[in-house]
Design an enzyme around this catalytic site. Structure first.
Site, short mmCIF file in Angstrom:
data_model
loop_
_atom_site.label_atom_id
_atom_site.label_comp_id
_atom_site.label_asym_id
_atom_site.label_seq_id
_atom_site.Cartn_x
_atom_site.Cartn_y
_atom_site.Cartn_z
N SER A 1 1.19 -0.94 0.12
CA SER A 1 -0.27 -0.31 0.41
C SER A 1 0.70 1.77 0.15
O SER A 1 2.03 1.25 0.27
CB SER A 1 -0.70 -0.28 1.43
OG SER A 1 -1.77 1.08 1.19
N TYR B 1 -1.90 -0.67 10.22
CA TYR B 1 -2.00 -0.92 9.36
C TYR B 1 -0.81 -0.29 7.95
O TYR B 1 -0.32 -0.83 7.12
CB TYR B 1 -3.05 -0.40 8.37
CG TYR B 1 -3.62 -0.94 7.06
CD1 TYR B 1 -4.07 -2.13 5.41
CD2 TYR B 1 -3.64 0.36 5.30
CE1 TYR B 1 -4.30 -2.31 5.52
CE2 TYR B 1 -4.24 0.00 4.75
CZ TYR B 1 -4.24 -0.84 4.14
OH TYR B 1 -4.96 -1.30 3.01
#
Ligand SMILES: NC(=O)c1ccc[n+]([C@@H]2O[C@H](COP(=O)([O-])OP(=O)(O)OC[C@H]3O[C@@H](n4cnc5c(N)ncnc54)[C@H](OP(=O)(O)O)[C@@H]3O)[C@@H](O)[C@H]2O)c1
Length: 273
Positions: free
Chosen positions: A153, A166
């Site tokens: 990501s 995350y």
């Protein structure tokens, strides 16, 4: 989109989280390009929405139950997939994501983020990538070829505000991608490649609550900031990932291993000024 240069006929690709938004798009495109695709998800019924598109492809799709956090379910799934298709040539680790409870907000300070929510996010993204790499990667080690694609990501390059677990977990996915690329090439075969993509901002169920206001549907300040920092001026569509996914899975990327490719409309290149 036209992917005429690619043909995955006769190749079997397992997609964890394959019933999800991004994994599902990859599954449909790969079946369309002739691949045998095993859609592995913890709720196979989620793949029903893809049925019409999958049926139209020239390859075949199989939906199989598997929980990326439970090794025995992956081993069982591997047996089912091998029985159906005979080999496993590719693995896409698309199961992953954030959790609202592991996200800071006006009402939830970093100091109070619950331990179980933090563990959930680490487990899903890191352990949930490593276990499939062990179970399906072992098959690749035996046959001495294969290709693995992880999903990192934007926040792996520089962390985004509000989502500490995350961000750290995806940085771990990028790091593990490099580690496994070296390990597979050294220990088993240089014909086993491991790469990752790092999608930018895609409006999906996982991040809708961060990007849009639930009541008005308008962009949140965070959503507006993202667009302002994306030179191409929009969120990504799931199809935007496909060109890179096809390339990395194919022999055209035969000398490419251990990289993380941003697919972000320029977000990671832009300083904001
Ligand atoms: N959307 C974005 O903007 C974006 C950006 C960068 C990276 N990513 C990454 O891209 C990947 C796919 O994201 P997405 O937006 O497509 O998410 P998604 O729609 O939620 O897809 C993930 C799929 O994985 C399944 N799953 C969750 N836990 C699982 C488990 N333990 N075992 C097996 N399957 C499990 C989910 O099922 P349930 O619905 O039952 O949970 C869902 O079908 C994730 O790694 C995400 O972090 C997304």
């Amino acid at each position: 989109m036209n992917f005429e240069g690619y043909n995955f006929r006769g190749q079997t690709i397992v997609i964890t989280g394959g019933a999800g938004v991004l994994g599902g798009e990859m599954a449909c495109a790969l079946v369309n390009a002739g691949a045998n695709v095993a859609i592995l998800d913890r709720d196979p019924a989620l793949a029903d929405r893809l049925k019409d598109r999958l049926d139209k492809g020239s390859g075949r799709a199989q939906v199989v139950y598997g929980d990326v956090l439970k090794r025995e379910t992956l081993i069982e799934a591997k047996g089912i997939i091998l029985k159906e298709f005979g080999a496993i040539d590719g693995l896409i680790n698309a199961a992953g994501g954030n959790n609202p409870k592991a996200t800071t907000s006006d009402g939830l300070a970093f100091f109070d983020l619950p331990e179980d929510a933090l563990r959930f996010v680490f487990d899903l993204n890191i352990v949930g990538t490593m276990l499939p790499c062990q179970v399906f990667g072992q098959e690749m080690a035996k046959q001495k070829h294969g290709v693995i694609l992880n999903i990192s990501s934007m926040n792996a390059f520089r962390p985004l505000t509000r989502i500490p677990a995350y961000s750290a977990a995806k940085a771990g996915v990028s790091n593990f991608t490099q580690w496994l690329a070296v390990h597979m090439a050294y220990e088993y075969s240089p014909e086993i490649r491991v790469n990752a993509i790092a999608p930018g901002f895609f409006m999906t169920e996982q991040n809708r609550f961060l990007l849009t206001d639930e009541k008005s549907g308008e962009l949140t300040d965070r959503g507006k900031t993202i667009i302002a920092h994306t030179p191409m001026g929009r969120f990504g569509n799931p199809e935007d990932l496909l060109g890179t996914v096809f390339w990395l899975l194919s022999d055209q990327a035969g000398f490419v291993t251990g990289i993380v490719v941003p697919i972000d409309g320029g977000f990671s290149a832009f300083s904001g000024v």
